[in-house]
Design a protein around this motif. Structure first.
Motif, mmCIF file in Angstrom:
data_model
loop_
_atom_site.group_PDB
_atom_site.id
_atom_site.type_symbol
_atom_site.label_atom_id
_atom_site.label_comp_id
_atom_site.label_asym_id
_atom_site.label_seq_id
_atom_site.Cartn_x
_atom_site.Cartn_y
_atom_site.Cartn_z
ATOM 1 N N TYR A 142 -106.733 -25.797 105.297
ATOM 2 C CA TYR A 142 -106.840 -26.418 103.800
ATOM 3 C C TYR A 142 -105.519 -27.542 103.712
ATOM 4 O O TYR A 142 -104.538 -27.387 104.104
ATOM 5 N N GLY A 143 -106.182 -28.745 103.369
ATOM 6 C CA GLY A 143 -105.410 -29.885 103.246
ATOM 7 C C GLY A 143 -105.133 -30.558 104.642
ATOM 8 O O GLY A 143 -104.454 -31.540 104.492
ATOM 9 N N THR A 144 -105.576 -30.186 105.674
ATOM 10 C CA THR A 144 -105.140 -30.733 106.646
ATOM 11 C C THR A 144 -105.868 -32.168 106.928
ATOM 12 O O THR A 144 -105.328 -32.891 107.808
ATOM 13 N N ASN A 145 -106.943 -32.567 106.332
ATOM 14 C CA ASN A 145 -107.599 -33.677 106.410
ATOM 15 C C ASN A 145 -106.545 -34.808 105.869
ATOM 16 O O ASN A 145 -106.916 -35.972 106.444
ATOM 17 N N LYS A 146 -105.855 -34.639 105.153
ATOM 18 C CA LYS A 146 -104.581 -35.567 104.535
ATOM 19 C C LYS A 146 -103.223 -35.444 105.078
ATOM 20 O O LYS A 146 -102.143 -35.668 104.518
ATOM 21 N N ASN A 147 -103.177 -34.166 105.955
ATOM 22 C CA ASN A 147 -101.832 -33.740 106.520
ATOM 23 C C ASN A 147 -100.879 -33.459 105.461
ATOM 24 O O ASN A 147 -99.632 -33.493 105.511
ATOM 25 N N ILE A 148 -101.448 -32.806 104.338
ATOM 26 C CA ILE A 148 -100.622 -32.155 103.208
ATOM 27 C C ILE A 148 -99.672 -31.197 103.649
ATOM 28 O O ILE A 148 -98.496 -31.032 103.188
ATOM 29 N N PRO A 149 -99.973 -30.055 104.386
ATOM 30 C CA PRO A 149 -99.103 -29.123 104.917
ATOM 31 C C PRO A 149 -97.878 -29.480 105.552
ATOM 32 O O PRO A 149 -96.660 -29.290 105.414
ATOM 33 N N GLU A 150 -98.239 -30.659 106.603
ATOM 34 C CA GLU A 150 -97.114 -31.170 107.341
ATOM 35 C C GLU A 150 -95.971 -32.254 106.517
ATOM 36 O O GLU A 150 -94.844 -32.038 106.561
ATOM 37 N N LEU A 151 -96.931 -32.757 105.512
ATOM 38 C CA LEU A 151 -96.172 -33.663 104.648
ATOM 39 C C LEU A 151 -95.313 -32.796 103.794
ATOM 40 O O LEU A 151 -93.818 -33.037 103.839
ATOM 41 N N ILE A 152 -95.577 -31.465 103.312
ATOM 42 C CA ILE A 152 -94.655 -30.834 102.333
ATOM 43 C C ILE A 152 -93.447 -30.062 103.372
ATOM 44 O O ILE A 152 -92.323 -29.622 102.829
ATOM 45 N N MET A 153 -93.826 -29.584 104.484
ATOM 46 C CA MET A 153 -92.985 -28.823 105.478
ATOM 47 C C MET A 153 -91.682 -30.022 105.847
ATOM 48 O O MET A 153 -90.573 -29.600 105.795
ATOM 49 N N ALA A 154 -92.189 -30.998 106.147
ATOM 50 C CA ALA A 154 -91.197 -32.061 106.614
ATOM 51 C C ALA A 154 -90.300 -32.404 105.340
ATOM 52 O O ALA A 154 -89.181 -32.687 105.718
ATOM 53 N N GLY A 155 -90.905 -32.792 104.324
ATOM 54 C CA GLY A 155 -90.172 -33.109 103.132
ATOM 55 C C GLY A 155 -89.024 -32.118 102.651
ATOM 56 O O GLY A 155 -88.003 -32.238 102.671
ATOM 57 N N ILE A 336 -96.547 -28.266 92.830
ATOM 58 C CA ILE A 336 -96.254 -26.923 92.517
ATOM 59 C C ILE A 336 -95.430 -26.371 93.905
ATOM 60 O O ILE A 336 -94.553 -25.604 93.592
ATOM 61 N N SER A 337 -95.958 -27.127 94.867
ATOM 62 C CA SER A 337 -95.152 -26.551 96.348
ATOM 63 C C SER A 337 -93.584 -27.011 96.371
ATOM 64 O O SER A 337 -93.040 -26.134 97.062
ATOM 65 N N TYR A 338 -93.328 -27.955 95.823
ATOM 66 C CA TYR A 338 -91.900 -28.181 95.374
ATOM 67 C C TYR A 338 -91.090 -27.415 94.404
ATOM 68 O O TYR A 338 -89.859 -27.542 94.018
ATOM 69 N N ILE A 339 -91.688 -26.479 93.966
ATOM 70 C CA ILE A 339 -91.094 -25.282 92.694
ATOM 71 C C ILE A 339 -89.994 -24.261 93.397
ATOM 72 O O ILE A 339 -88.819 -24.291 92.836
ATOM 73 N N PRO A 340 -90.365 -23.687 94.461
ATOM 74 C CA PRO A 340 -89.527 -22.664 94.773
ATOM 75 C C PRO A 340 -88.380 -22.940 95.390
ATOM 76 O O PRO A 340 -87.868 -24.122 96.031
ATOM 77 N N LYS A 341 -87.150 -22.473 94.938
ATOM 78 C CA LYS A 341 -85.955 -22.584 95.513
ATOM 79 C C LYS A 341 -85.176 -20.961 95.809
ATOM 80 O O LYS A 341 -85.440 -20.031 95.290
ATOM 81 N N ALA A 375 -88.614 -18.989 92.647
ATOM 82 C CA ALA A 375 -89.156 -18.377 94.192
ATOM 83 C C ALA A 375 -90.511 -17.815 93.708
ATOM 84 O O ALA A 375 -91.375 -17.900 94.192
ATOM 85 N N PRO A 376 -90.521 -16.469 92.937
ATOM 86 C CA PRO A 376 -92.003 -15.970 92.501
ATOM 87 C C PRO A 376 -92.898 -16.989 91.865
ATOM 88 O O PRO A 376 -94.065 -16.830 92.189
ATOM 89 N N LEU A 377 -92.401 -17.876 90.933
ATOM 90 C CA LEU A 377 -93.357 -18.627 90.135
ATOM 91 C C LEU A 377 -93.863 -19.648 91.219
ATOM 92 O O LEU A 377 -95.239 -19.872 91.177
ATOM 93 N N GLY A 378 -93.400 -20.256 92.167
ATOM 94 C CA GLY A 378 -93.775 -21.179 93.098
ATOM 95 C C GLY A 378 -94.762 -20.568 94.265
ATOM 96 O O GLY A 378 -95.866 -20.959 94.263
ATOM 97 N N ALA A 379 -94.294 -19.340 94.610
ATOM 98 C CA ALA A 379 -95.108 -18.487 95.589
ATOM 99 C C ALA A 379 -96.538 -18.068 94.986
ATOM 100 O O ALA A 379 -97.573 -18.375 95.645
ATOM 101 N N ILE A 380 -96.403 -17.611 93.828
ATOM 102 C CA ILE A 380 -97.529 -16.996 93.026
ATOM 103 C C ILE A 380 -98.731 -18.199 92.699
ATOM 104 O O ILE A 380 -99.734 -18.321 93.145
ATOM 105 N N LEU A 381 -98.011 -19.540 92.214
ATOM 106 C CA LEU A 381 -98.932 -20.595 91.982
ATOM 107 C C LEU A 381 -99.543 -21.099 93.168
ATOM 108 O O LEU A 381 -100.681 -21.434 93.243
#
Length: 395
Positions: A142-155, A336-341, A375-381
Motif C-alpha cells: 500500500y502506497g509503495t508506488n509513490k514511496n509513501i511509507p518510506e517518506l513518512i518513516m524517514a520524515g 493523518i500519519s503525522y498525528i500520533p505523539k 496516539a490512539p486517534l492517529g493509530a485508529i485513523l
C-alpha cells in the motif's frame, strides 16, 4: 522496596501493553494509565528511590530512541524521495511550534519562551506508533508506488531529532532567562559541532566493529558507552565549547549505517530488544509523574491548544507535499500519519518539572495529554483509512 517497585512497574506495564494491543490501541496508553494509578495521585505504591533515578532512566531511553533513529535513517532514501522528505523532517513541527507560541500565551497564560518550550515538547511525532504501521503497509504494497511509507518513516525519524534539539535549546534559554543573538547562534553552532563529532566517532567505531569486535552484544556495549560519554562530555565542557551530544549520537548511527549496513542493522535489532525494557519504564514513569489534580485544575484550555496545534501540523504536512505527485487522498493519509505523539513526549515531558521550572507541571500535563489523545486517534485513523486512501500495487 525499590526492587519490588521496579518489578511492579515492569509486570503491570507489560500486561497493560498486551491488553491495549488486544483492544487495537497503542500499548503505551495502557502503560501510562498504569503509571497514573501506581503514582502519588492514586495508590502511591512506588518507592521514592525509583522516582529519584527516573530522570536518568528517561535519559537512557532517549539515547536508545535517538540511536535507533540514526541507525535506520537512510540518507539514500531521503535523496531518492527528494524535497518532500526533507520538508517533512521539520516543516510540520515548525508549524506546530509556531501555533503553540501564538496561542499558548493567550490561552494558558505563559510567556513566549515558555510557549516555545511547550511547543518543542508537543511537536514531535511518534515513530513507535508510526513506523510499525508503515512497515506493515509497505509489506502489503500500500502506497509503495509513490514511496509513501518510506517518506513518512524517514520524515518522522528526523522530525524527532529536530524537535529534541530545539527543546534543549529552548530549555537553556528558559533556564538562563536570556534571549539574545548569541544564545540563538548557539543552536546552529552546537548542531554543527555535534554532527562533526558524530561523524568522527562513527568512523572510528566502524573500524573498531569491523576489526576488533565479533559479537553484537560487544558492539552494543561500546556504542551505548560512547553515547553516555558524549552526554557527560557535553555537560562537562558546556562552559567552554557548545556541542549537541544528541546530534552526535544520531550522526554516529547514520555514519555506521552508511559505512556498514550489516553492522548497523544488527545494532538496530539489538537496540530494539533493549527498547522493549526501557519502553515500559519510560511510559509507566511518565504516568507516575503526572499530577492528576493539576491536570484537572488546568481544565480544557491545554486540550484546545493541542487541537489548534494539531491543525497547524496537518497544514504543515500539506505544505510539505505541495508540488508532488501525491493525489488528494494520499496527502490526507500523510496528514493523518503525522498525528500520533508518544515517545519523545514521554522522554522529555518531565524534564522541565525536574529542572524546577514554574511551567514544569504544565509542560508534563501537555505532554501526557498529547500522548493520550493523539496516539490512539492517529493509530485508529491510520488502520481504518490506509486501504481507502492508498493505492495497492500489484506485483
Amino acid at each position: 522496596m525499590a526492587l519490588l517497585s521496579l518489578g511492579i512497574i515492569l509486570i503491570t506495564g507489560f500486561l497493560a501493553g498486551i491488553l491495549f494491543e488486544k483492544l487495537r490501541l497503542p500499548k503505551i496508553i495502557g502503560m501510562i494509565i498504569v503509571g497514573i494509578l501506581l503514582g502519588p495521585s492514586f495508590l502511591n505504591s512506588i518507592d521514592g528511590a525509583i522516582l529519584e533515578i527516573s530522570g536518568y532512566l528517561r535519559q537512557i531511553a532517549l539515547v536508545i530512541i535517538l540511536t535507533r533513529s540514526g541507525l535506520s535513517l537512510n540518507i539514500d532514501n531521503l535523496k531518492k524521495i527528494g524535497r518532500p522528505a526533507i520538508l517533512m523532517c521539520f516543516v510540520p513541527a515548525v508549524f506546530e511550534i509556531v501555533a503553540i507560541t501564538i496561542f499558548a500565551p493567550m490561552l494558558l497564560g505563559v510567556s513566549y519562551v515558555e510557549a516555545l518550550l511547550i511547543g518543542s515538547v508537543v511537536a514531535a511525532v511518534s515513530p513507535a506508533v508510526i513506523i510499525p504501521r508503515m512497515i506493515k503497509y509497505s509489506k502489503t504494497n500500500y502506497g509503495t508506488n509513490k514511496n509513501i511509507p518510506e517518506l513518512i518513516m524517514a520524515g518522522s525519524s528526523a522530525d524527532d531529532i529536530f524537535v529534541i534539539v530545539l527543546f534543549y535549546a529552548f530549555l537553556g534559554l528558559l533556564k538562563g532567562n536570556v534571549l539574545n543573538t548569541w544564545s540563538m547562534l548557539q543552536i546552529p553552532i552546537s548542531i554543527i559541532l555535534g554532527a562533526i563529532i558524530g561523524i568522527g566517532v562513527g568512523l572510528v567505531l566502524v573500524k573498531i566493529f569491523e576489526k576488533h569486535t565479533k559479537t553484537i552484544l560487544s558492539n552494543m556495549l561500546i556504542l551505548l558507552s560512547v553515547s553516555f560519554i558524549l552526554i557527560g562530555l557535553e555537560i562537562l565542557i558546556q562552559g567552554v565549547i557548545m556541542f549537541s551530544a544528541l546530534i552526535s549520537i544520531v550522526t554516529t548511527g547514520m555514519v555506521i549505517l552508511l559505512k556498514n549496513r550489516t553492522i548497523a542493522h544488527d545494532l538496530e535489532e539489538g537496540y530494539q530488544k533493549l527498547w522493549l525494557f526501557f519502553e515500559i519504564l519510560l511510559f509507566v514513569l511518565v504516568g507516575i509523574s503526572v499530577d492528576v489534580n493539576y491536570a484537572i485544575s488546568a481544565g480544557f484550555m491545554p486540550i484546545i491548544v493541542l487541537m489548534i496545534a494539531l491543525v497547524f501540523r496537518m497544514i504543515g504536512v500539506y505544505v510539505s507535499l505541495l508540488f508532488t505527485n501525491l493525489n488528494t487522498k494520499e496527502k490526507i493519509f500523510s496528514m493523518i500519519s503525522y498525528i500520533p505523539k508518544a515517545t519523545v513526549q514521554a522522554s522529555i515531558g518531565a524534564i522541565a518539572l525536574t529542572e524546577g521550572l514554574t511551567v514544569g507541571n504544565l509542560v508534563l500535563t501537555m505532554a501526557v495529554l498529547a500522548i493520550l489523545i493523539t496516539a490512539p486517534l492517529g493509530a485508529i485513523l491510520m488502520d481504518n483509512t490506509y486501504k481507502k486512501l492508498l493505492f495497492k500495487s500489484v506485483l
